[in-house]
Design an enzyme around this catalytic site. Structure first.
Site, PDB file in Angstrom:
ATOM      1  N   ASP A 137      17.313  88.176  72.015  1.00  0.00           N
ATOM      2  CA  ASP A 137      17.120  88.021  73.452  1.00  0.00           C
ATOM      3  C   ASP A 137      17.742  89.231  74.139  1.00  0.00           C
ATOM      4  O   ASP A 137      18.640  89.883  73.595  1.00  0.00           O
ATOM      5  CB  ASP A 137      17.792  86.726  73.910  1.00  0.00           C
ATOM      6  CG  ASP A 137      17.805  86.580  75.413  1.00  0.00           C
ATOM      7  OD1 ASP A 137      16.718  86.551  76.009  1.00  0.00           O
ATOM      8  OD2 ASP A 137      18.913  86.534  75.991  1.00  0.00           O
TER       9      ASP A 137
ATOM     10  N   ASP B 209      18.266  89.776  78.253  1.00  0.00           N
ATOM     11  CA  ASP B 209      19.129  89.457  79.392  1.00  0.00           C
ATOM     12  C   ASP B 209      20.226  88.479  78.984  1.00  0.00           C
ATOM     13  O   ASP B 209      19.936  87.346  78.579  1.00  0.00           O
ATOM     14  CB  ASP B 209      18.308  88.849  80.534  1.00  0.00           C
ATOM     15  CG  ASP B 209      17.356  89.861  81.163  1.00  0.00           C
ATOM     16  OD1 ASP B 209      17.831  90.922  81.587  1.00  0.00           O
ATOM     17  OD2 ASP B 209      16.149  89.575  81.217  1.00  0.00           O
TER      18      ASP B 209
ATOM     19  N   ASP C 252      21.670  83.780  74.405  1.00  0.00           N
ATOM     20  CA  ASP C 252      22.777  83.242  75.199  1.00  0.00           C
ATOM     21  C   ASP C 252      22.419  81.948  75.908  1.00  0.00           C
ATOM     22  O   ASP C 252      23.282  81.330  76.517  1.00  0.00           O
ATOM     23  CB  ASP C 252      23.222  84.267  76.247  1.00  0.00           C
ATOM     24  CG  ASP C 252      22.156  84.482  77.323  1.00  0.00           C
ATOM     25  OD1 ASP C 252      21.025  84.875  76.961  1.00  0.00           O
ATOM     26  OD2 ASP C 252      22.433  84.236  78.519  1.00  0.00           O
TER      27      ASP C 252
END
Length: 335
Positions: free
Chosen positions: A15, A17, A213
């Site tokens: 991922d 961002d 996240d």
């Protein structure tokens, strides 16, 4: 890298961002971890739900931050959303675009015709993040969807992590259209499979690992796909979120950042730890120090998860049985 978490996998799906970077800043440990991935010869795929930029621009941004990246290593939800529509519509079909010119370009690349207004008679709507989206864009999409147009959302993230904090994401705009139309979109990005399928297929991976996240997109996507996952605490997800996550949002590994890839797999795996004892009561979890063994807040969190997840779901009180446990719970935000 023998014996590390990285050694167990032939590709890592990263991922962006909140995991690799936060706006214009690298996330802690990202440079060291990705350098280790390159050195080990493991394939990297940058997998982003952000549909506002083309793959080349995403790769350029990653390189501007000092990391290696090629456009063919990037999989975006804009690509996945366009492909999802192209599989359902005849070539030349008009698609109303709510999002960036990059998203419109992905639609055009697959033989569909991007338009911006409902009076151009679109048969579908594709919606992705753009900081320039306004009320009139949602109004045009609302009319098209209520008129029967196929609706694809590139992703459903409610927020977008930046160096300034959490800002409204594409999912916030999707929620507005849900409320206005009563319709439900097809979702191309995480946690649904189209974006992850694209990334895994491009790598030809047999043993991929998802790193992210967010529990509701990255980790849920890995669970949906059936691949192992690592939750890093550099973005949206918190220790509290992880401990009280339902089964469909639970990672196999939890770490401060991506440098866990370069360490033994067992160090980040959710499981019991010799330094901690967890008692599961009817109304609370009680954490106590079990020995003088070296321990930190995340070994405590993994031990708490290992004790709670098999028997419960949702929130429960967490108590400390001694001073060391109290300190760990304070650091986790669970005191």
């Amino acid at each position: 890298m023998t014996g590390t978490l990285l050694a167990d996998h032939d590709a890592v799906l990263l991922d962006l961002d909140g995991t690799v970077y936060r706006g214009g800043q690298l996330a802690p440990g990202a440079d060291e971890a990705i350098a280790g991935v390159r050195e080990a010869g493991v394939l990297a795929r940058f997998v982003t739900n952000n549909a506002s930029k083309p793959a080349q621009a995403v790769a350029d941004h990653i390189r501007d931050l000092g990391l290696e990246a090629d456009a063919d290593e990037v999989s975006t939800s804009a690509q996945a959303g366009a492909a999802l529509l192209a599989a359902q519509l005849p070539a030349g079909s008009k698609v109303l675009v709510v999002g960036s010119e990059s998203l419109a370009g992905e639609i055009d690349n697959l033989g569909l015709v991007p338009v911006r207004r409902v009076d151009e008679e679109p048969v579908a709507v594709v919606q992705g993040h753009s900081p320039d989206t306004g009320w009139w864009n949602l109004a045009e999409a609302c009319l098209a969807i209520r008129g029967g147009a196929t609706w694809v959302a590139c992703n459903s993230d409610l927020t977008l992590p930046t160096e300034r904090g959490q800002l409204p994401g594409n999912g916030a705009m999707v929620t507005a259209l849900r409320a206005a139309t009563g319709a439900e979109p097809q979702v191309a990005g995480k946690p649904e499979r189209p974006l992850l399928d694209r990334a895994v297929d491009s790598a030809g991976a047999q043993r991929p690992l998802m790193i992210g996240d967010r529990l509701d997109t990255d980790i849920a996507g890995a669970v949906t796909y059936g691949m192992p996952s690592l939750l890093v605490l550099t973005g949206v997800g918190t220790p509290e979120d992880a401990l009280f996550a339902p089964p469909e949002l639970r990672p196999g590994h939890i770490a401060e950042d991506m440098r866990a890839l370069l360490r033994p797999s067992a160090e980040s795996a959710v499981g019991e730890h010799e330094a901690w004892k967890v008692r599961v009561g009817e109304r609370a979890l009680e954490l106590s120090a079990n020995s003088a063994a070296s321990a930190d807040r995340l070994t405590a969190l993994r031990a708490l998860c290992a004790a709670w997840w098999p028997v419960g779901s949702g929130r429960i009180a967490v108590q400390a049985g001694d001073a060391r446990a109290e300190q760990a719970l304070r650091e986790l935000g669970l005191a």
